[in-house]
Write a protein that holds these residues in place. Sequence first.
Motif, PDB file in Angstrom:
ATOM      1  N   UNK A  30      15.111  41.773  68.161  1.00 10.37           N
ATOM      2  CA  UNK A  30      16.343  41.012  67.948  1.00 10.37           C
ATOM      3  C   UNK A  30      16.765  41.043  66.498  1.00 10.37           C
ATOM      4  N   UNK A  31      18.073  41.163  66.295  1.00  6.22           N
ATOM      5  CA  UNK A  31      18.640  41.063  64.952  1.00  6.22           C
ATOM      6  C   UNK A  31      19.535  39.839  64.894  1.00  6.22           C
ATOM      7  N   UNK A  32      19.205  38.878  64.034  1.00  2.00           N
ATOM      8  CA  UNK A  32      20.027  37.678  63.848  1.00  2.00           C
ATOM      9  C   UNK A  32      20.230  36.910  65.141  1.00  2.00           C
ATOM     10  N   UNK A  45       6.632  38.522  65.612  1.00  2.00           N
ATOM     11  CA  UNK A  45       6.599  39.038  64.235  1.00  2.00           C
ATOM     12  C   UNK A  45       7.997  38.936  63.666  1.00  2.00           C
ATOM     13  N   UNK A  46       8.085  38.487  62.402  1.00  5.66           N
ATOM     14  CA  UNK A  46       9.397  38.190  61.821  1.00  5.66           C
ATOM     15  C   UNK A  46       9.639  39.023  60.578  1.00  5.66           C
ATOM     16  N   UNK A  47      10.912  39.284  60.328  1.00  2.00           N
ATOM     17  CA  UNK A  47      11.270  39.886  59.044  1.00  2.00           C
ATOM     18  C   UNK A  47      12.515  39.180  58.522  1.00  2.00           C
ATOM     19  N   UNK A  48      12.620  39.097  57.207  1.00  2.00           N
ATOM     20  CA  UNK A  48      13.833  38.529  56.597  1.00  2.00           C
ATOM     21  C   UNK A  48      14.307  39.468  55.498  1.00  2.00           C
ATOM     22  N   UNK A  49      15.617  39.484  55.298  1.00  2.00           N
ATOM     23  CA  UNK A  49      16.174  40.389  54.289  1.00  2.00           C
ATOM     24  C   UNK A  49      15.704  40.002  52.890  1.00  2.00           C
ATOM     25  N   UNK A  58      14.621  32.549  55.904  1.00  2.00           N
ATOM     26  CA  UNK A  58      13.830  31.556  56.653  1.00  2.00           C
ATOM     27  C   UNK A  58      14.732  30.475  57.240  1.00  2.00           C
ATOM     28  N   UNK A  59      15.719  30.072  56.442  1.00  2.00           N
ATOM     29  CA  UNK A  59      16.623  29.003  56.881  1.00  2.00           C
ATOM     30  C   UNK A  59      17.311  29.397  58.189  1.00  2.00           C
ATOM     31  N   UNK A  60      17.734  30.665  58.284  1.00  2.00           N
ATOM     32  CA  UNK A  60      18.384  31.112  59.522  1.00  2.00           C
ATOM     33  C   UNK A  60      17.404  31.053  60.693  1.00  2.00           C
ATOM     34  N   UNK A  61      16.216  31.625  60.506  1.00  2.00           N
ATOM     35  CA  UNK A  61      15.254  31.689  61.626  1.00  2.00           C
ATOM     36  C   UNK A  61      14.858  30.286  62.092  1.00  2.00           C
ATOM     37  N   UNK A  62      14.629  29.379  61.139  1.00  2.00           N
ATOM     38  CA  UNK A  62      14.295  28.005  61.502  1.00  2.00           C
ATOM     39  C   UNK A  62      15.451  27.362  62.261  1.00  2.00           C
ATOM     40  N   UNK A  63      16.653  27.566  61.757  1.00  2.00           N
ATOM     41  CA  UNK A  63      17.833  26.936  62.378  1.00  2.00           C
ATOM     42  C   UNK A  63      18.098  27.500  63.763  1.00  2.00           C
ATOM     43  N   UNK A  64      17.799  28.797  63.955  1.00  2.00           N
ATOM     44  CA  UNK A  64      18.114  29.468  65.225  1.00  2.00           C
ATOM     45  C   UNK A  64      17.008  29.276  66.263  1.00  2.00           C
ATOM     46  N   UNK A  65      16.256  28.193  66.136  1.00  2.00           N
ATOM     47  CA  UNK A  65      15.272  27.781  67.141  1.00  2.00           C
ATOM     48  C   UNK A  65      14.051  28.684  67.254  1.00  2.00           C
ATOM     49  N   UNK A  66      13.580  29.180  66.086  1.00  2.00           N
ATOM     50  CA  UNK A  66      12.325  29.939  66.065  1.00  2.00           C
ATOM     51  C   UNK A  66      11.196  29.130  66.716  1.00  2.00           C
TER      52      UNK A  66
END
Length: 275
Positions: A112-114, A162-166, A143-151
Amino acid sequence: MNLKEKVVINEGIGHPAQGLYKLVLSGEAAKTARPGQFLHIQVTDTSDPLLRRPLSIAGIDPERGEVTIYYRIKGKGTELLSRIPAGQVLSVLGPLGTGFSIPEKGELLLIAGGIGMFPLFSVIQSAEKYPVKIKVLWGGENKDFLDSADLNLLLQKGLDVELSTLDGSFGEKGLVTTLLEKHLAVGSTHELLREGLLQAAACGPNGMLKAVAGICLNSDVPLEVSLEERMACGVGACLGCVCTVRAENGGLKRKRVCKEGPVMNGQEVVWDADI
Ligand SMILES: Cc1cc2nc3c(=O)[nH]c(=O)nc-3n(C[C@H](O)[C@H](O)[C@H](O)COP(=O)(O)OP(=O)(O)OC[C@H]3O[C@@H](n4cnc5c(N)ncnc54)[C@H](O)[C@@H]3O)c2cc1C
Ligand code: FES
């Protein structure tokens, strides 16, 4: 199907700067919805905006008669949608389009992307009924996006994520495709592939999907992708949402993302077509 769905929840989630919302609708859609399908939602009672907005189904609860959608405010339509209070009834076309195929054994690799993670939430929900190993690779801005998007939803399920952030604020710094390349290089993955027990599904921006399709093609991994195209009618009548795919005879043909998609065979899509 033209439905009247009642808003049960429509609220912002996570950090307000991310503009993410969770919408729960109660009605008929939950009876037939499949993972990967979408709803075409009228966001006002007036003719402005005229067009409905397509949003993927992220959760299906047939017993309660509820579907869940996650959306990000992008422009006028989604902004108007975010103001609709609980209790209001929405005009909804759907569930529309094709869904993802859900494997009953082996490994299901989700990439998944975003906000492309949102439709994959419903894939996870369906696959959990089977003895399938679910592996999630998810790339976001930070991190803020992933946390907000219900990780947390994924972590609470104890899934292998497994996660990646720009910006490197969480997980691996860089693109989700790097995670994918690493995962496919592991020996056990080759074994699964040999036995026909690995299947991948991806959703995200077109550039990411194109890269994912290239990597999966090189490794012979069967891949389904969910495409996003601007939509007008949403039901296959206006041809406003066509994409190009390779036909069995090697030629090119057009498919409507709203009708024959949004989920398509990732190896068939011609990503840079100009027909
Ligand atoms: C099958 C499908 C499933 C989707 N699922 C989700 C989801 O689960 N969550 C989510 O946040 N977003 C999703 N989107 C994208 C979402 O539809 C757009 O962000 C939204 O329509 C933008 O509308 P707007 O009025 O806020 O923005 P504007 O930019 O003002 O939109 C103007 C017009 O463009 C269309 N449009 C704009 N961007 C897109 C886009 N990326 N895809 C399709 N049409 C677009 C709108 O429908 C509208 O007709 C999905 C799109 C498709 C095609
Ligand atoms: S939006 Fe009209 S054919 Fe797809």
